[in-house]
Scaffold this active site. Structure first.
Site, short mmCIF file in Angstrom:
data_model
loop_
_atom_site.label_atom_id
_atom_site.label_comp_id
_atom_site.label_asym_id
_atom_site.label_seq_id
_atom_site.Cartn_x
_atom_site.Cartn_y
_atom_site.Cartn_z
N HIS A 1 0.84 -1.14 -0.11
CA HIS A 1 -0.14 0.01 -0.09
C HIS A 1 0.87 1.24 -0.05
O HIS A 1 1.91 1.27 0.53
CB HIS A 1 -0.84 -0.15 1.20
CG HIS A 1 -2.14 -0.87 1.16
ND1 HIS A 1 -2.83 -1.38 1.97
CD2 HIS A 1 -2.87 -1.34 0.00
CE1 HIS A 1 -4.01 -2.08 1.61
NE2 HIS A 1 -3.85 -2.20 0.26
N ASP B 1 0.71 3.71 1.33
CA ASP B 1 1.14 4.57 2.78
C ASP B 1 2.31 3.82 3.44
O ASP B 1 2.95 4.27 4.49
CB ASP B 1 0.05 4.83 3.78
CG ASP B 1 -0.82 3.70 3.93
OD1 ASP B 1 -0.43 2.54 3.26
OD2 ASP B 1 -1.55 3.50 4.93
N ASP C 1 -0.36 -2.69 14.99
CA ASP C 1 -1.04 -1.89 14.40
C ASP C 1 -2.27 -1.52 15.00
O ASP C 1 -3.08 -2.10 15.60
CB ASP C 1 -1.77 -2.52 13.04
CG ASP C 1 -2.82 -1.96 12.20
OD1 ASP C 1 -2.87 -0.70 12.26
OD2 ASP C 1 -3.27 -2.77 11.34
N HIS D 1 -17.99 -4.06 2.85
CA HIS D 1 -16.55 -3.53 3.11
C HIS D 1 -15.99 -3.83 4.37
O HIS D 1 -16.85 -3.61 5.30
CB HIS D 1 -16.25 -1.87 2.75
CG HIS D 1 -14.87 -1.44 2.76
ND1 HIS D 1 -13.97 -1.94 1.92
CD2 HIS D 1 -14.28 -0.93 3.71
CE1 HIS D 1 -12.65 -1.35 2.39
NE2 HIS D 1 -13.09 -0.99 3.40
N HIS E 1 -8.09 -3.90 8.84
CA HIS E 1 -7.47 -3.94 10.35
C HIS E 1 -8.01 -4.50 11.72
O HIS E 1 -9.14 -4.51 11.61
CB HIS E 1 -7.28 -2.19 10.57
CG HIS E 1 -6.45 -1.59 9.45
ND1 HIS E 1 -5.04 -1.44 9.62
CD2 HIS E 1 -6.92 -0.87 8.55
CE1 HIS E 1 -4.68 -0.76 8.45
NE2 HIS E 1 -5.86 -0.31 7.78
#
Lengths: 562, 562
Positions: free
Chosen positions: B77, B79, B200, B369, B373
């Site tokens: 990704h 980021d 995370d 969706h 995370h």
């Protein structure tokens, strides 16, 4: 013949900012006589820099001022009353009648004081069961529950039939400091042959039933029970019911309440004077008195739950408030949902408060805020109670209206009796049919910027957007009239493009190029075409900048002959 | 003595944009040897007009380039990898080592092609169980589940102790086209005496457990079952797993899939080539082939679920797409959560699509969706599995880190063993203690605008904000050197302030005032102080404008002597 037909119809015209259909303002017109409902504003979109508010476009009323019989207001929130100071001058005449509940009236009058040059409005107080006559319209008001007290729905009797306008509402059997929803009364209205229902769609995409204020209060009470330091409660100054809850809980748990910030103080004072906020003697204290009490005895009531830069909560968080500084043990309650577009600002505010060792409670963690609007189940109930022939969802973005229309279908209404309209559309209502006219009235944005109402058009706005993107670059070249050549070195002013001190080489090259362009074009003899030269500068320097920086500042050449 | 002490510690330094601690980049330093984890960027805030990205500030590495042993990437990704083209030139040297999983590597290499002038990176492929040695660090990679395949967590063995870096992750026992979370493997890692867990925090404020992709798939399947027209599915091009689901369902229900838009096409192609997206022969079709099939046999895969102006979905909605026009019966799936700040744009997009009679399915209506995370329960489980001595929450805004720290406390970790750090802070890790150093490394924003990296500073940004608010006003006055008086009428350029055609009176008065100011000041004899005159123009015209309009354009006077 056609005229006759049209005149026997009632025309309903929702106005206001794009999307929020009819929330800010609605017109009811019968045989040229007009009744107005509400006159509110909307906050600008993100891509409208510098704009303060968006107010309804009322150019349809131009030339029809004398036909306006009166204006009725449903409740005291700014999206329903906020545009009065900006629009009233255009339709006011002595004798124009206004109707509002006592609190709504108080808020309107208080706000008018900030605009001393506008005409004083003569507002008649109306309450639950009040009836008023305005030409072909008879309006009967009925109490509704919302998150501000004194919210009134409208039963409008017209020659065509009876119309229900729900105002913003929710059903609440345990409201705070207010009577529960009177279903018996509503059912009584429903028995009066309702031709058309106009109903609040704000919550039409939310499942189930809105939270009762009683649930909210229980959760807020948990925070009061477990807090030993100060409680700083931030919400909108217009959420009078939430403010009342905080005051009530503070009294229960032995805390004094200090309202801080201009709008909060004003609203608490006004609502208290009119009896809509109740507080024991001695509960409310001023900022100066806060230091006289231990932290466990203090609640601060303030605005800023949206991360507004100038609000009290932001000032405290940034250590800029006159006398309140956060300390460990404090608890902050953010008791309002986050308005779309404010999420990042609120996140930064929350982070900032947490960094100072303060607890933060927000509506995502626990139910400490309810939205004030009926959700799917309530909306379905409203349709069943009123049992209207026709239905128009109002007060919401298109997706909410579409969802509300679906609720009506599920409640058994036939497709052809449901109209999803947009601002500026004309809905023709007759006893046996409803339709949307092909012609529309103007409903584009009217933007308020400083003292200007509607004078910021698309050109000005597009320039602001462009200036914001990559800044601007002014080039002033002095040209000798005799030789056609640039005299000296062109002056340059640049803002928002590159950091000039670190771009000397770029500027040097730019000056050189400008001189080349001017001398190369003007020097060819004959009549000098200055506008051609300016275009050349704009294009060539623009190209040059894009190659060098991949930025496109607005380039503004000034060529002066001397 | 102090130096000795410091050198026996491991230093951990999170870098990146304010707030998102360590997400974009982290440094691990032991006796001056540095291991870098990830090199991503962040999207700009709303108050940063014209800025493309925010990249980590790596000035700490200046002079230490030779100490950088290697860079490991957790997943593909942006980021986590997006800043490579902007930063790599500053630390690259031949032989610098890079490590990434096959898909991550493919995405990095594909992106590098857009920056042909940068050094070619030599990226070593790593997978589940790969081990690499880099000086004092040994990194063992382990597979994690996220919403992109080939996500790798890191076990970093250091002389101080073992560190777990979870990467972005969630636990999923029924992922799509991927192996379920291998808890046995994770428990094995947990038994290897973990000194520090870096985990995370993105989902740390969300209760419970993240949704399994299986649930998402069931809901998506409902849409496929009930749709008879085309299905237009919009998501991020980087959500490879969601893309795979749509392809799989399309095959199951006999639909061809047309990927539309540059990034979507690239990602589908790349992932398919590397085996991370599976599609039967003939399933994927090009835009031209869409018209060869009935609507019920077509799925369009595109970007634009965030309302991005240039994305395919927006083009279709605005009837600007080359060959796709919405028609009744079409269904649009917005399969991604809305990024904070985009809510109003997405609302407008939704409304726009609904107005065209098309059905819209979005994540607020049904679970179509999942965020990718871990949420509270998973995070607690991770802490229990790894059973670390010390804990640092990473990858999140401060409020998420604070919530994650609370989860660690609830999991039984002592307060002193938990460190909530911010970007630029130095965390000293030793076998028996962890602490945050008093000194910090630079971690302020580095903004990318066009070709410029870090050259847009606060001054330029503030100017852009100010220009956006009320526009600008340039006044060019030519002054006769001999008399000190203004020659002719001053030139005026104004943009974004008022609509000039309707402000002729304002301009006339302004010109008059400028002449008065210049003549009144310069005419007094002696040496003319031009900067004083310019200040006078700025102040007096500024005041004048504010009185007349309540706007404050940026006023830029140019005075030229001839």
């Amino acid at each position: 013949m056609i005229k006759q037909l049209r005149q026997s119809n009632l025309r309903i015209i929702p106005l206001g900012g794009l999307g929020e259909v009819g929330r800010n303002m609605m017109l009811f017109e019968y045989q040229e006589k007009i009744l107005i409902c509400d006159m509110g504003f909307r906050m600008p979109e993100e891509d409208m820099p510098g704009i303060d508010y968006i107010v309804p476009n009322i150019s349809y009323l131009q030339g029809k001022e004398k036909n306006v019989l009166g204006i009725v207001f449903t409740h005291g929130h700014y999206d329903h009353i906020g545009a009065i100071p900006y629009l009233i001058g255009k339709i006011w005449r002595p004798g124009l009648q206004f109707f509002a509940s006592p609190l709504t009236r108080g808020i309107i009058i208080r706000r008018q004081e900030e605009f001393p040059n506008l005409p004083k409005l003569n507002i008649t107080e109306v309450r639950d069961n009040s009836r008023i006559n305005l030409g072909p319209f008879t309006v009967e008001f009925f109490k509704m529950n919302h998150n501000i007290p004194d919210d009134l729905g409208l039963l409008i009797e017209t020659p065509v039939g009876n119309i229900i306008h729900t105002s913003d509402f929710k059903f609440d059997s345990h409201p705070v400091n207010d009577l529960p929803t009177n279903f018996q009364k509503l059912e009584g209205l429903g028995r009066r042959r309702i031709l058309l229902l106009l109903s609040d769609s704000t919550g039409a995409e939310e499942e189930g039933h809105s939270l009762s204020e009683q649930t909210i209060e229980k959760n807020l009470e948990e925070i009061f029970i477990h807090s030993s330091g100060r409680i700083i409660s931030a919400t909108f100054a217009s959420l009078i019911n939430r403010i009342q809850q905080i005051i009530y809980l503070s009294e229960k748990y032995g805390r004094k309440v200090c309202p801080e910030g201009y709008s909060m103080k004003i609203n608490v004072e006004l609502s208290k004077a009119l009896g809509y906020i109740k507080a024991k003697k001695g509960t409310l204290i001023s900022g100066k008195e806060v230091l006289n009490y231990p932290d466990s005895k203090i609640t601060v009531l303030c605005t800023g739950a949206q991360g507004e830069g100038s609000a009290v909560l932001m000032k405290i968080a940034q250590r800029e408030h006159r006398f309140i500084r956060f300390k460990k043990g404090d608890s902050v309650i953010l008791s309002s949902s986050v308005i779309p577009g404010n999420e990042r600002t609120v996140q930064m505010l929350k982070d900032n408060i947490l960094r100072q060792g303060v607890k933060v409670f927000h509506y995502k963690m626990m139910d400490i805020h309810a939205g004030g609007h009926a959700q799917k189940e309530e909306l379905k109930e409203m349709i069943k109670i009123m049992n209207p022939k026709f239905f128009i969802p109002i007060h919401g973005q298109y997706s909410m209206l579409a969802s509300h229309a679906q609720i009506a279908r599920e409640a058994g209404m036939p497709e052809k009796n449901i109209v999803v309209a947009e601002n500026g559309q004309i809905i023709n209502l007759a006893p046996f049919n409803i339709s949307v006219a092909r012609e529309q009235v103007p409903a584009n944005y009217v933007m308020v910027d400083g003292l200007g109402i509607g004078d910021v058009g698309e050109v000005v706005l597009r320039d602001r957007q462009m200036l914001a993107e990559d800044g601007m670059f002014v080039i002033v070249a002095i040209v000798d009239r005799k030789t056609g050549k640039v005299k000296g070195s062109p002056d340059i002013i640049s803002r928002g493009f590159v950091y000039l001190r670190e771009s000397k080489e770029l500027l040097r090259e730019t000056r050189k190029k400008v001189i080349e362009i001017v001398n190369g074009t003007s020097g060819s003899g004959g009549i000098v075409n200055w506008s051609y030269i300016k275009d050349e500068i704009r294009n060539k320097i623009g190209q040059f900048f894009y190659t060098k920086t991949q930025r496109r500042p607005m380039i503004l050449p000034v060529v002066i002959e001397v």
